[in-house]
Design an enzyme around this catalytic site. Sequence first.
Site, PDB file in Angstrom:
ATOM      1  N   SER A   5      -8.348   0.406   8.506  1.00 31.79           N
ATOM      2  CA  SER A   5      -9.114  -0.614   7.782  1.00 31.79           C
ATOM      3  C   SER A   5     -10.467  -0.814   8.429  1.00 31.79           C
ATOM      4  CB  SER A   5      -8.357  -1.945   7.751  1.00 31.79           C
ATOM      5  OG  SER A   5      -8.566  -2.683   8.945  1.00 31.79           O
ATOM      6  N   LYS A  40      -6.653  -0.792  14.980  1.00 30.15           N
ATOM      7  CA  LYS A  40      -7.304  -0.039  13.903  1.00 30.15           C
ATOM      8  C   LYS A  40      -8.377   0.904  14.447  1.00 30.15           C
ATOM      9  CE  LYS A  40      -4.746  -1.689  10.722  1.00 30.15           C
ATOM     10  NZ  LYS A  40      -3.645  -0.816  10.215  1.00 30.15           N
ATOM     11  N   ILE A  49       0.821  -1.207   0.000  1.00 29.08           N
ATOM     12  CA  ILE A  49       0.000   0.000   0.000  1.00 29.08           C
ATOM     13  C   ILE A  49       0.858   1.260   0.000  1.00 29.08           C
ATOM     14  CG2 ILE A  49      -1.640   1.351   1.384  1.00 29.08           C
ATOM     15  CD1 ILE A  49      -2.944  -1.274   2.215  1.00 29.08           C
ATOM     16  N   THR A  78      -1.681  -6.816  -2.106  1.00 34.52           N
ATOM     17  CA  THR A  78      -0.260  -6.540  -1.875  1.00 34.52           C
ATOM     18  C   THR A  78       0.529  -7.839  -1.932  1.00 34.52           C
ATOM     19  OG1 THR A  78      -0.392  -6.847   0.514  1.00 34.52           O
ATOM     20  CG2 THR A  78      -0.904  -4.643  -0.338  1.00 34.52           C
ATOM     21  N   TYR A 135      -5.213  -6.545  16.504  1.00 37.64           N
ATOM     22  CA  TYR A 135      -5.406  -5.848  15.233  1.00 37.64           C
ATOM     23  C   TYR A 135      -6.625  -4.928  15.297  1.00 37.64           C
ATOM     24  CZ  TYR A 135      -6.224  -5.053  10.244  1.00 37.64           C
ATOM     25  OH  TYR A 135      -6.430  -4.469   9.026  1.00 37.64           O
ATOM     26  N   ASP A 147      13.692   2.792  10.336  1.00 37.91           N
ATOM     27  CA  ASP A 147      13.013   1.739  11.074  1.00 37.91           C
ATOM     28  C   ASP A 147      11.997   2.429  11.979  1.00 37.91           C
ATOM     29  OD1 ASP A 147      12.120  -0.235  12.786  1.00 37.91           O
ATOM     30  OD2 ASP A 147      14.112  -1.048  13.222  1.00 37.91           O
TER      31      ASP A 147
END
Length: 389
Positions: A215, A231, A67, A262, A227, A125
């Site tokens: 997302s 988000k 992305i 991806t 996750y 990084d």
Amino acid sequence: SSSSAAAASSSTTTTTTSLSVLQRRMRACVGKAAETEAAASAIGGRRVPDGVRRGGVAVVTGATRGIGKGIAIGLAEIGMKVYITGRTVAEKDNPTREDGVGGSLEATKAMIEKAGGTCVPVRVDHSSDEEIRAFYERVASEEGHIDVLVNNAYSAVDSLADTIGTPFWEKPTEMWDEVNKVGLRSHYISTVLAAPLLIKSPRTNGTPLVVHVSSLGGLTYIFDVAYGVGKAAVDRMAGDMAEEFLPEGVSVVSLWPGLVKTEKMSSAIGKLAAASNLEGAESPVFVGRAVAALASSGNLMERTGTIQAVEDIATEFGFTDEEGKVPPSFRSVKALASAGGKTSPITNAIPQSIKLPWWLLKLFTKPMPRFSRPIVSPENGRRTDKNDD
């Protein structure tokens, strides 16, 4: 005779008018063709039409592949100078894996230049605050300002794919940091350090913009607990940052791509033996063009603090992916009705443009915790779906 002269005059006027109308139509057709040709991209498909922004300085974090790479290309197509960050500078530093996952800053730079843009690749990084700080010090020294910041860096795709289906209590506690250090915390640190440069944007070609890549996981369960929480936090962070940026005239949005094809997602789907699930997925460049469309729009302050879905932006601005296609929205009634390959004459007849309203989508997703009534009944452990009192 006078009547003959009047008739001749009328005929001449009619002919002149007809020619004038024809000429206007021809000019309109030529103009439309020129516009279409201008919107054609060297990368393929239809890029974002020219808008308020043309040029300027952009930063895209995590742009070695996926992305981030697509977003950098999209911003290059509107003439921006793009600073890209990532951990892999050259292909030799991290050769392409057997599952096809590779990518480097140099490869992204080559695609940006093909799209007509200018690129400055910088190794960063994003788990290191010191490296992030040094990067923004360099941008401050070289540019003095930033017009568009896209926080995309994310490090947990492989870990999520490897542990999907495992309850959170059976995963190592380090999974929380793996998912949210680079992708939530790093977005916050990046924006803190970029804020003075965004405020200094000369605004000669648009409002300064911050995009947090998030997302649908901010609304409903996807992958795992860490996750989803991450988000949802990214979405909330966009809203709260927008509130504090308001006096400075900086717009902040949270971006929701759909399923994106991806390199790492293709690998992850392959591990799940569900490669067909990527059929109709968005390309990274399609997501990038959505960001470019937002950056080029003239109403960014009206959008600030909101969630922006990629396909909705495509519908509004008229761009496509590299193949000239517009992938279906995750709110598409046709796509939802055809989930799992189930089709019928009825589903085939549904226009792709008909979308489930946001309020209705929320009824079909697992709800956020409610204040007055538990989601799970303590008496029998079963889910309760009644409305709050």
